[in-house]
Motif scaffolding. Structure first.
Motif, PDB file in Angstrom:
ATOM      1  N   ARG A   1       0.459   4.617   0.151  1.00 41.38           N
ATOM      2  CA  ARG A   1      -0.621   3.785   0.680  1.00 41.38           C
ATOM      3  C   ARG A   1      -1.957   4.258   0.104  1.00 41.38           C
ATOM      4  O   ARG A   1      -2.724   4.946   0.759  1.00 41.38           O
ATOM      5  N   VAL A   2      -2.228   3.886  -1.095  1.00 44.37           N
ATOM      6  CA  VAL A   2      -3.398   4.409  -1.801  1.00 44.37           C
ATOM      7  C   VAL A   2      -4.691   3.916  -1.173  1.00 44.37           C
ATOM      8  O   VAL A   2      -5.640   4.687  -0.973  1.00 44.37           O
TER       9      VAL A   2
ATOM     10  N   PHE B   1      -7.460   6.368   0.477  1.00 50.81           N
ATOM     11  CA  PHE B   1      -8.842   6.509   0.021  1.00 50.81           C
ATOM     12  C   PHE B   1      -9.826   6.312   1.165  1.00 50.81           C
ATOM     13  O   PHE B   1     -10.875   6.965   1.221  1.00 50.81           O
ATOM     14  N   ARG B   2      -9.502   5.425   2.093  1.00 51.61           N
ATOM     15  CA  ARG B   2     -10.376   5.224   3.250  1.00 51.61           C
ATOM     16  C   ARG B   2     -10.391   6.467   4.139  1.00 51.61           C
ATOM     17  O   ARG B   2     -11.447   6.871   4.648  1.00 51.61           O
ATOM     18  N   VAL B   3      -9.209   7.071   4.322  1.00 52.66           N
ATOM     19  CA  VAL B   3      -9.142   8.302   5.119  1.00 52.66           C
ATOM     20  C   VAL B   3      -9.965   9.408   4.465  1.00 52.66           C
ATOM     21  O   VAL B   3     -10.731  10.117   5.129  1.00 52.66           O
TER      22      VAL B   3
ATOM     23  N   ILE C   1      -3.443  15.334   8.896  1.00 51.14           N
ATOM     24  CA  ILE C   1      -3.805  13.958   9.204  1.00 51.14           C
ATOM     25  C   ILE C   1      -3.011  13.006   8.313  1.00 51.14           C
ATOM     26  O   ILE C   1      -2.794  13.276   7.122  1.00 51.14           O
ATOM     27  N   ASP C   2      -2.529  11.928   8.918  1.00 55.93           N
ATOM     28  CA  ASP C   2      -1.772  10.926   8.174  1.00 55.93           C
ATOM     29  C   ASP C   2      -2.698  10.062   7.326  1.00 55.93           C
ATOM     30  O   ASP C   2      -3.910   9.968   7.595  1.00 55.93           O
ATOM     31  N   ASP C   3      -2.106   9.405   6.343  1.00 48.13           N
ATOM     32  CA  ASP C   3      -2.922   8.586   5.442  1.00 48.13           C
ATOM     33  C   ASP C   3      -3.294   7.237   6.036  1.00 48.13           C
ATOM     34  O   ASP C   3      -3.929   6.413   5.360  1.00 48.13           O
ATOM     35  N   ASP C   4      -2.896   6.965   7.297  1.00 51.28           N
ATOM     36  CA  ASP C   4      -3.281   5.703   7.933  1.00 51.28           C
ATOM     37  C   ASP C   4      -4.176   5.911   9.156  1.00 51.28           C
ATOM     38  O   ASP C   4      -4.467   4.970   9.883  1.00 51.28           O
ATOM     39  N   ILE C   5      -4.625   7.136   9.382  1.00 49.15           N
ATOM     40  CA  ILE C   5      -5.513   7.418  10.524  1.00 49.15           C
ATOM     41  C   ILE C   5      -6.954   7.218  10.057  1.00 49.15           C
ATOM     42  O   ILE C   5      -7.665   8.167   9.715  1.00 49.15           O
ATOM     43  N   ILE C   6      -7.361   5.960  10.035  1.00 51.05           N
ATOM     44  CA  ILE C   6      -8.684   5.629   9.495  1.00 51.05           C
ATOM     45  C   ILE C   6      -9.709   5.388  10.591  1.00 51.05           C
ATOM     46  O   ILE C   6     -10.889   5.145  10.297  1.00 51.05           O
TER      47      ILE C   6
END
Length: 719
Positions: free
Chosen positions: A466-467, A471-473, A538-543
């Motif tokens: 999930r690029v 990047f948002r994270v 931290i996971d890559d979807d915790i934005i």
């Protein structure tokens, strides 16, 4: 003619006869050389004075050889002792000066015998073997100097280790007669047995002006913080009895009490505990059926059964050390030597070398009023922590208690660290055994203070594909003031990470680590790139977490570095119908886990997870691609015996842009497996270590009606 006849009888003379003036010259030279050799030989065997030699052994020098000094009745007496003394008020650091080795120089006064006008000595024992060993060790060390002009610290050769052997007034007069006394400035006295009946003062009663005191029984009332040094009471058994080191682990007895001079109220309480807990507690006393002497001092009895002391101490996990007439007890040294965890019940006692030693790692200190709760308190300590404390106790004895040399040189090193703080020993040097595991990583259970804010934390982001979300994270985390480094764990072996030019530009180092296999446990590997103590997993979807939320979480972790401090809270429940544990993700009033999709923890737990996880849990997690966060919660709770800390009110952590095929946690079978994980892990651990709590940590003022600029963390998000 006589001379010529002599020479002719041996043949022709090869050497012409020496002129008279030359003969006199050579005879004189030979005589001088001969006298020099004789003088040198005599010097080698003549008893030297202590000022010019480091030889302090009793075999070669006795106190009886020392010059006799008579003390007039009118000799001055030092002041009682200034309780306000500190290093900056009563110690002349300028005398120490600068030297390349950053080491103080210590001068030992020449040995003298002090007597009063009637010829009565000031001490009944003169120079004890223990004090002789102490002075010998110092004179053989790098601290020692025989040049009084170079000395920073002065140690009298007057033995005040045991106040019982001293005449108080006369000893004080002898101290005042020392040529460099100067009201005790820069003088150090060693005393292990202070006070006397009936009061038993906790500090030496001899008036000593401003002298530093290395004392063996300080209380909080008599100890001058940062000036005096609290030392152990040396146990003579240390030299006479050799106890081989035992491997840490459970022992035959859980608690053992071996002291013979215990107050009757304490003994009555111990007997009550013995009745309640049976064989788990062994309560020993002196043997009434043995004749008094050295042999009986090494025996303890219980109902006619005789035990060897101190050997019996090695058969117990915990050993009680109660205060006696004096706060400092030699039993503490015996217990440490046995590798038994001391349970210290001596209110206001300043533990030996507590200025530098972290006693939480090697002992349990219980208030005297809680003696009745001792068994319950000790039972709450996890087994692995007990084993670590057993190791630490033994090492403390070996390094700091085992001999008068160890006690003396440790005392000097503490004073040296005060004078040269920039070259002082670190916490790790004082408290970590020489063989340090895992690249000198320290356990957070024993951090001496709140971890410093300056180093910050390392954010570890586990990602697969999930690029955009990644990047948002990264962008959001980079806004957190305490972020020191960001580490991306690229868990996709079939696809390369984006090119360097495509990554977000942030103000801290950004590292990408490519893994060899797609395993969830990769997020907890102890990567060399993690240099800070604090880790944010931290996971890559915790934005959705704001920088204020993350910074606040880090501040909470600094207060509780041995805990998991995180955001998504979960609970484990017992299902009575099914007869097994159940995983609960619904909103409740209780929390027993925080998920490592967004949580702070100490990097020490990465090593435990990777190398010390019990059973096959780690392999099970990787095979099922699930529950690595639950496994970490089990691990931390089992080690610390503490619950995690949920921070901030946020409960929703779903990525609004993520689809069901993107996330593991959205799989229909995911929740079922989570319950299976809890039951599996509880079976492997042999217990349920998770602790349930009903609180969370929120910033002060966050809900109060105050201007936002007055709040430290104004933007902590919503539910």
């Amino acid at each position: 003619m006589y001379a010529s006849g002599k020479y002719s009888s041996r043949g022709p003379a090869l050497i012409p006869r020496m002129k008279t003036k030359h003969r006199i010259y050579y005879i004189t030279l030979f005589s001088v050389v001969l006298l020099g050799l004789i003088a040198t030989g005599m010097f080698q065997f003549w008893p030297h004075s202590i000022e010019s030699t480091a030889d302090w052994t009793l075999d070669k020098r006795s106190v009886h050889d020392a010059p006799l000094i008579h003390l007039p009745v009118s000799s001055p007496i030092p002041e009682r002792g200034d309780l306000s003394c500190r290093m900056h008020t009563c110690f002349d650091v300028y005398r120490c000066g600068y030297n390349p080795k950053n080491r103080i120089k210590v001068y030992i006064y020449p040995l003298q015998r002090f007597v009063d006008e009637l010829g009565v000595p000031i001490s009944s024992i003169g120079l004890s073997r223990e004090y002789n060993d102490l002075l010998s060790a110092i004179s053989d060390s790098d601290f020692y100097t025989d040049d009084v002009t170079r000395a920073c610290l002065f140690i009298p050769s007057i033995d005040v280790l045991n106040q019982n052997s001293l005449r108080i007034r006369e000893t004080a007069q002898a101290l005042a007669m020392l040529p460099r006394w100067d009201k005790g400035m820069n003088h150090l006295l060693f005393n292990m047995l202070p006070g006397g009946p009936p009061d038993y003062n906790t500090a030496l009663d001899v008036p000593r002006d401003r002298a530093l005191l290395a004392g063996g029984g300080f209380s909080t009332w008599t100890y001058r913080q940062g000036y005096d040094v609290s030392i152990p009471v040396y146990s003579p058994l240390s030299a006479d009895v050799e106890l081989p080191e035992r491997q840490p682990g459970p022992r035959r007895y859980f608690i053992l009490s071996s002291q013979t001079a215990i107050h009757r109220e304490y003994r009555a309480e111990l007997e009550r505990l013995k009745e309640e807990n049976g064989e788990a507690l062994l309560l020993l006393d002196k043997c009434s059926n043995l004749s008094q002497g050295a042999a009986s001092a090494r025996k303890r009895c219980y109902k006619g059964q005789v035990f060897d002391y101190p050997q019996i101490l090695q058969d117990s996990s915990f050993c009680v050390v109660l205060r006696g007439a004096r706060l400092g007890q030699a039993a503490l040294s015996d217990v440490l030597q046995a590798g038994c965890v001391p349970v210290i019940l001596a209110d206001s006692y300043i533990l030996p070398f507590s200025e530098v030693l972290d006693w939480k790692r090697a002992s349990v200190v219980i208030p005297e009023e809680k003696l009745s709760e001792m068994y319950t308190i000790l039972k709450s300590i996890p087994h692995r922590q007990v084993e670590e404390m057993q190791r630490q106790a033994r090492w403390f004895w070996e390094a700091y208690f085992s001999s008068m040399k160890a006690i003396g040189l440790t005392t000097l090193q503490i004073i040296n660290d005060r004078i040269y703080p920039y070259a002082a020993h670190t916490y790790e040097q004082w408290n970590n055994p020489p063989v340090v595991k895992w690249s000198s990583v320290n356990s957070p259970l024993f951090l001496p203070l709140i971890p410093p804010r300056a180093p910050g934390f390392t954010a570890v982001v586990l990602t697969y594909d999930r690029v955009e979300s990644l990047f948002r994270v990264i962008t959001e985390i980079s806004k957190v003031p305490s972020l020191a480094k960001l580490l991306v764990v690229w868990n996709n072996q079939n696809k390369s990470p984006p090119e360097e030019t495509l990554w977000p530009k942030i103000g801290v180092p950004l590292k990408v680590v490519r893994t060899k296999e797609n395993k969830l446990s990769n997020r907890f590997f102890p990567y060399d790139e993690i240099e800070t103590e604090a880790v944010l997993a931290i996971d890559d979807d915790i934005i959705m977490l704001t920088s204020d939320e993350l910074q606040f979480g880090y501040e909470v972790w600094r207060e509780f570095p041995d805990r998991l401090v995180g955001y998504p809270g979960r609970l484990h429940l017992w299902d009575h119908e099914m007869g097994k544990w159940k995983y609960e993700s619904e909103w409740t009033n209780e929390v027993s886990m925080v998920l490592t999709g967004a949580a702070f923890y100490h990097k020490y737990f990465n090593y435990l997870y990777t190398y010390k996880m019990p059973g096959d849990i780690k392999n099970w997690v990787d095979a099922h691609m699930n529950c690595e966060d639950i496994a970490m919660n089990f691990l931390v709770a089992n080690i610390t015996g503490k619950a995690p800390i949920k921070v901030t009110p946020r409960k929703k952590f779903k990525c609004p842009e993520c689809t069901a095929i993107d996330g593991l946690s959205l799989d229909q079978t995911h929740m079922v497996e989570r319950s299976e994980c809890i039951n599996k892990f509880a079976s492997v651990f042999g217990t349920m270590p998770l602790k349930v709590v009903e609180h969370r940590a929120d910033p002060v003022l966050y809900k109060d009606d105050f201007p936002e600029k007055l709040k430290s963390f104004p933007n902590i998000g919503s539910l």
